[in-house]
Design a protein around this motif. Structure first.
Motif, mmCIF file in Angstrom:
data_model
loop_
_atom_site.group_PDB
_atom_site.id
_atom_site.type_symbol
_atom_site.label_atom_id
_atom_site.label_comp_id
_atom_site.label_asym_id
_atom_site.label_seq_id
_atom_site.Cartn_x
_atom_site.Cartn_y
_atom_site.Cartn_z
ATOM 1 N N ILE A 39 60.624 19.030 76.692
ATOM 2 C CA ILE A 39 59.573 18.982 75.670
ATOM 3 C C ILE A 39 59.719 17.701 74.848
ATOM 4 C CG2 ILE A 39 58.596 20.106 73.628
ATOM 5 C CD1 ILE A 39 59.752 22.779 74.814
ATOM 6 N N GLY A 40 60.877 17.523 74.261
ATOM 7 C CA GLY A 40 61.127 16.344 73.435
ATOM 8 C C GLY A 40 61.106 15.056 74.224
ATOM 9 N N ALA A 41 61.602 15.094 75.461
ATOM 10 C CA ALA A 41 61.605 13.890 76.298
ATOM 11 C C ALA A 41 60.180 13.424 76.580
ATOM 12 C CB ALA A 41 62.346 14.157 77.600
ATOM 13 N N ASN A 42 59.286 14.350 76.833
ATOM 14 C CA ASN A 42 57.891 13.985 77.094
ATOM 15 C C ASN A 42 57.184 13.505 75.829
ATOM 16 O OD1 ASN A 42 56.904 14.361 79.968
ATOM 17 N ND2 ASN A 42 58.201 16.142 79.654
ATOM 18 N N ILE A 43 57.543 14.061 74.695
ATOM 19 C CA ILE A 43 56.976 13.579 73.430
ATOM 20 C C ILE A 43 57.451 12.146 73.169
ATOM 21 C CG2 ILE A 43 57.003 13.906 70.921
ATOM 22 C CD1 ILE A 43 57.045 16.977 71.536
ATOM 23 N N ALA A 44 58.727 11.877 73.455
ATOM 24 C CA ALA A 44 59.258 10.518 73.296
ATOM 25 C C ALA A 44 58.529 9.550 74.232
ATOM 26 C CB ALA A 44 60.759 10.502 73.580
ATOM 27 N N GLU A 45 58.274 9.983 75.450
ATOM 28 C CA GLU A 45 57.523 9.145 76.385
ATOM 29 C C GLU A 45 56.096 8.917 75.894
ATOM 30 O OE1 GLU A 45 57.637 9.455 80.712
ATOM 31 O OE2 GLU A 45 59.227 10.943 80.451
ATOM 32 N N ALA A 46 55.486 9.948 75.341
ATOM 33 C CA ALA A 46 54.116 9.827 74.835
ATOM 34 C C ALA A 46 54.036 8.767 73.748
ATOM 35 C CB ALA A 46 53.628 11.172 74.307
ATOM 36 N N ASN A 47 55.068 8.683 72.941
ATOM 37 C CA ASN A 47 55.077 7.688 71.863
ATOM 38 C C ASN A 47 55.145 6.252 72.374
ATOM 39 O OD1 ASN A 47 54.778 9.498 69.752
ATOM 40 N ND2 ASN A 47 56.965 9.889 69.646
ATOM 41 N N CYS A 48 55.472 6.085 73.635
ATOM 42 C CA CYS A 48 55.498 4.751 74.251
ATOM 43 C C CYS A 48 54.363 4.598 75.269
ATOM 44 C CB CYS A 48 56.836 4.532 74.950
ATOM 45 S SG CYS A 48 58.230 4.506 73.822
ATOM 46 N N ALA A 49 53.384 5.457 75.175
ATOM 47 C CA ALA A 49 52.285 5.435 76.147
ATOM 48 C C ALA A 49 51.515 4.125 76.087
ATOM 49 C CB ALA A 49 51.342 6.607 75.876
ATOM 50 N N CYS A 50 51.002 3.729 77.232
ATOM 51 C CA CYS A 50 50.261 2.474 77.313
ATOM 52 C C CYS A 50 48.762 2.670 77.074
ATOM 53 C CB CYS A 50 50.505 1.799 78.655
ATOM 54 S SG CYS A 50 50.068 2.803 80.073
ATOM 55 N N SER A 51 48.335 3.920 76.994
ATOM 56 C CA SER A 51 46.923 4.200 76.731
ATOM 57 C C SER A 51 46.790 5.584 76.099
ATOM 58 C CB SER A 51 46.108 4.158 78.030
ATOM 59 O OG SER A 51 46.489 5.241 78.869
ATOM 60 N N ARG A 52 45.618 5.845 75.582
ATOM 61 C CA ARG A 52 45.334 7.160 74.997
ATOM 62 C C ARG A 52 45.415 8.256 76.072
ATOM 63 N NH1 ARG A 52 42.282 8.553 70.254
ATOM 64 N NH2 ARG A 52 41.420 10.648 70.468
ATOM 65 N N LYS A 53 44.930 7.926 77.266
ATOM 66 C CA LYS A 53 44.966 8.870 78.379
ATOM 67 C C LYS A 53 46.408 9.201 78.765
ATOM 68 C CE LYS A 53 43.125 9.526 83.028
ATOM 69 N NZ LYS A 53 42.349 8.934 84.120
ATOM 70 N N ASP A 54 47.252 8.187 78.802
ATOM 71 C CA ASP A 54 48.673 8.373 79.111
ATOM 72 C C ASP A 54 49.347 9.217 78.032
ATOM 73 O OD1 ASP A 54 51.114 8.001 80.504
ATOM 74 O OD2 ASP A 54 51.582 6.201 79.335
ATOM 75 N N PHE A 55 49.014 8.940 76.763
ATOM 76 C CA PHE A 55 49.557 9.711 75.650
ATOM 77 C C PHE A 55 49.187 11.189 75.793
ATOM 78 C CE2 PHE A 55 49.255 11.583 71.390
ATOM 79 C CZ PHE A 55 50.497 11.257 70.868
ATOM 80 N N LEU A 56 47.933 11.460 76.069
ATOM 81 C CA LEU A 56 47.467 12.840 76.239
ATOM 82 C C LEU A 56 48.175 13.516 77.404
ATOM 83 C CD1 LEU A 56 45.618 15.257 75.681
ATOM 84 C CD2 LEU A 56 43.843 14.110 77.014
ATOM 85 N N ALA A 57 48.326 12.804 78.507
ATOM 86 C CA ALA A 57 48.985 13.379 79.682
ATOM 87 C C ALA A 57 50.422 13.791 79.364
ATOM 88 C CB ALA A 57 48.955 12.386 80.836
ATOM 89 N N LYS A 58 51.162 12.935 78.664
ATOM 90 C CA LYS A 58 52.555 13.250 78.323
ATOM 91 C C LYS A 58 52.639 14.412 77.331
ATOM 92 C CE LYS A 58 54.452 10.101 80.826
ATOM 93 N NZ LYS A 58 55.001 10.487 82.109
#
Length: 112
Positions: A39-58
């Motif tokens: 859960i936390g690992a994916n939230i951390a990845e979302a914070n480094c997302a390259c796009s809004r779509k990537d952020f939502l996916a994570k």
């Protein structure tokens, strides 16, 4: 949500250690460890997302991992590896994360 998910991951790691050392349970607790810390690992990845779509996916993956974690927690409780008090405490944190992640993903989808 980053702080809450990290604190939850620490609780999951400690529960995993307890289940392995005290209860001699390793199969279910390993599944819980994977999903609960993811859960936390994916939230951390979302914070480094390259796009809004990537952020939502994570964030959506984090939401799905929280649902899986809730499953493992309930199974461990029903199989009597967790007491009512242990289950209620950690499950409350899991439910809180699920609600936050649900809200985040829903609002992102609506604003897309």
């Amino acid at each position: 949500i980053e702080e809450k998910s990290f604190a939850f991951s620490v609780r999951i790691v400690n529960l995993y250690k307890h289940l392995n050392e005290k209860k001699k349970e390793c199969v279910l607790s390993k599944q819980l460890l994977k999903s609960g810390t993811s859960i936390g690992a994916n939230i951390a990845e979302a914070n480094c997302a390259c796009s809004r779509k990537d952020f939502l996916a994570k964030m959506y993956i984090a939401f799905k991992e929280s649902a899986e974690t809730a499953y493992w927690l309930e199974l461990l409780y029903k199989a009597q590896y967790l007491t009512q008090t242990q289950y209620d405490s950690i499950n409350a944190d899991c439910v809180e994360l699920q609600k936050l992640l649900s809200s985040i993903t829903k609002s992102l989808k609506e604003n897309a």
